[in-house]
Design an enzyme around this catalytic site. Structure first.
Site, short mmCIF file in Angstrom:
data_model
loop_
_atom_site.label_atom_id
_atom_site.label_comp_id
_atom_site.label_asym_id
_atom_site.label_seq_id
_atom_site.Cartn_x
_atom_site.Cartn_y
_atom_site.Cartn_z
N ASP A 32 0.84 -1.20 0.00
CA ASP A 32 0.00 0.00 0.00
C ASP A 32 0.87 1.25 0.00
O ASP A 32 1.98 1.24 0.54
CB ASP A 32 -0.90 -0.01 1.24
CG ASP A 32 -2.07 0.95 1.13
OD1 ASP A 32 -2.33 1.46 0.02
OD2 ASP A 32 -2.73 1.19 2.16
N GLY A 33 0.37 2.32 -0.60
CA GLY A 33 1.03 3.61 -0.52
C GLY A 33 1.67 4.09 -1.80
O GLY A 33 2.32 5.15 -1.81
N GLY A 35 0.29 5.36 -4.52
CA GLY A 35 -0.29 6.63 -4.95
C GLY A 35 0.15 7.79 -4.08
O GLY A 35 0.47 8.88 -4.59
N THR A 78 -10.25 -7.39 -6.23
CA THR A 78 -11.49 -7.37 -7.01
C THR A 78 -12.18 -6.01 -6.91
O THR A 78 -13.02 -5.69 -7.76
CB THR A 78 -12.45 -8.47 -6.51
OG1 THR A 78 -12.55 -8.40 -5.07
CG2 THR A 78 -11.95 -9.86 -6.91
N ASN A 80 -10.38 -3.14 -6.94
CA ASN A 80 -9.55 -2.13 -7.62
C ASN A 80 -10.06 -1.74 -9.00
O ASN A 80 -9.60 -0.74 -9.57
CB ASN A 80 -8.10 -2.63 -7.73
CG ASN A 80 -7.34 -2.58 -6.43
OD1 ASN A 80 -6.36 -3.30 -6.24
ND2 ASN A 80 -7.78 -1.74 -5.49
N TRP A 81 -11.01 -2.50 -9.54
CA TRP A 81 -11.61 -2.12 -10.83
C TRP A 81 -12.35 -0.79 -10.73
O TRP A 81 -12.64 -0.16 -11.76
CB TRP A 81 -12.57 -3.21 -11.31
CG TRP A 81 -11.92 -4.52 -11.60
CD1 TRP A 81 -11.97 -5.65 -10.84
CD2 TRP A 81 -11.11 -4.86 -12.74
NE1 TRP A 81 -11.24 -6.66 -11.43
CE2 TRP A 81 -10.70 -6.20 -12.59
CE3 TRP A 81 -10.68 -4.14 -13.86
CZ2 TRP A 81 -9.90 -6.85 -13.53
CZ3 TRP A 81 -9.89 -4.78 -14.80
CH2 TRP A 81 -9.50 -6.12 -14.63
N ARG A 83 -11.19 1.92 -9.63
CA ARG A 83 -10.25 3.04 -9.79
C ARG A 83 -10.39 3.64 -11.19
O ARG A 83 -11.00 3.04 -12.08
CB ARG A 83 -8.83 2.56 -9.54
CG ARG A 83 -8.58 2.13 -8.10
CD ARG A 83 -7.13 1.83 -7.84
NE ARG A 83 -6.89 1.50 -6.45
CZ ARG A 83 -5.69 1.34 -5.91
NH1 ARG A 83 -4.60 1.48 -6.67
NH2 ARG A 83 -5.55 1.04 -4.63
N ARG A 209 -5.74 -2.08 8.43
CA ARG A 209 -6.93 -2.87 8.12
C ARG A 209 -6.53 -3.99 7.16
O ARG A 209 -5.47 -3.96 6.56
CB ARG A 209 -8.04 -2.00 7.54
CG ARG A 209 -7.63 -1.14 6.35
CD ARG A 209 -8.82 -0.34 5.82
NE ARG A 209 -8.43 0.54 4.73
CZ ARG A 209 -8.08 1.82 4.87
NH1 ARG A 209 -8.06 2.37 6.08
NH2 ARG A 209 -7.74 2.55 3.82
N SER A 211 -8.53 -5.25 4.46
CA SER A 211 -8.94 -4.97 3.08
C SER A 211 -9.24 -6.23 2.27
O SER A 211 -8.77 -6.40 1.15
CB SER A 211 -7.87 -4.12 2.37
OG SER A 211 -7.76 -2.86 2.98
#
Length: 259
Positions: A32-33, A35, A78, A80-81, A83, A209, A211
């Site tokens: 994560d991270g 972006g 699943t 992430n679509w 975005r 978390r 996720s």
């Protein structure tokens, strides 16, 4: 026995002493991270994903060198679509670039590629890259690099329950015989046996978390959350997380040996 450095500080390179007999067999990472790393540098989000891919290469070799048996990386969920389309398209191209450039190094380091998730829903070029990487590394018998790609734990559990229900309907399985092992065998981590379940789950970038990741499998995993964003995650950060893991008393629901 151990010398720790701050796992939240990627600039701290103090050596960590690890017990080679207590390296976690299965390490899973929520990467994560990317972006936020890019935003902090006034770069487009895809620049973070590109740098994150380079981190994957470094951490794969580092984990293999430490003696990790399975490294599972949460690459694309699943969810992430949802975005932006441009970002999703870039993320779908990343496995193609990654495997095109890194498979020779994987073979050199005896690392075998495994992928779990709904791969058949991915673009054709992405599917082909995945299939080629699996085929090219199939004879490697060292660490397994397991990508969770178009993966979601709830969907995985639903699919697993459907498999079990079909076995019952077909008369291959009695309801009373369903147990933990039945469910383990129906999940996407079954090919990783005997290392189906992560010993250590790491999440980067300060989020705390799960996720929708490996919810059945992490029942007794040790969880480590680090503020380090994935592009800044280094071999030293990994070692610090493992040192944290080794400092804990894993009880699996029982009592501590010290009580």
């Amino acid at each position: 026995m151990f010398a720790f450095f701050n796992k939240n500080d990627p600039a701290d390179n103090t050596d960590v002493q690890l017990d080679p007999e207590r390296i976690p067999a299965h390490v899973a990472i929520i990467m994560d991270g990317n972006g936020r790393w890019a935003k902090a540098r006034h770069l487009p989000r895809v620049a973070g994903h590109k740098e994150g891919m380079n981190t994957v290469k470094k951490i794969t070799i580092a984990a293999s060198d430490l003696g990790v048996k399975v490294l599972t990386l949460y690459a694309f969920s699943t969810e992430n679509w949802k975005r932006p389309t441009d970002e999703v398209n870039y993320l779908m191209q990343l496995p193609v670039s990654f495997f095109d450039t890194f498979v020779p190094d994987l073979i050199k380091n005896n690392v075998r590629v495994q992928v779990m998730g709904y791969v058949d829903h991915l673009p054709e070029a992405t599917q082909k890259a995945v299939q080629n990487a699996i085929a090219d590394t199939k004879d490697c018998d060292g660490m397994v690099l397991n990508f969770a790609l178009n993966y979601g734990s709830r969907a995985e559990i639903v699919t697993g329950v459907q498999k079990i229900a079909q076995q019952v309907q077909d008369g291959q399985l009695a309801v009373g015989d369903i147990d933990d092992a039945t469910i383990d065998a129906a999940l996407m981590t079954a090919p990783l046996a005997p290392y189906n379940d992560p010993d250590l789950l790491i999440r980067t970038s300060g989020e705390e978390r799960i996720s929708n990741f490996l919810m059945w499998q992490i029942a007794y995993s040790e969880l480590v959350f680090t503020d380090v964003k994935w592009p800044d995650f280094t071999a030293a950060t990994l070692q610090a997380c493992i040192a944290d893991f080794q400092s804990r008393d894993r009880r699996f629901g029982g009592l501590s040996d010290h009580k």
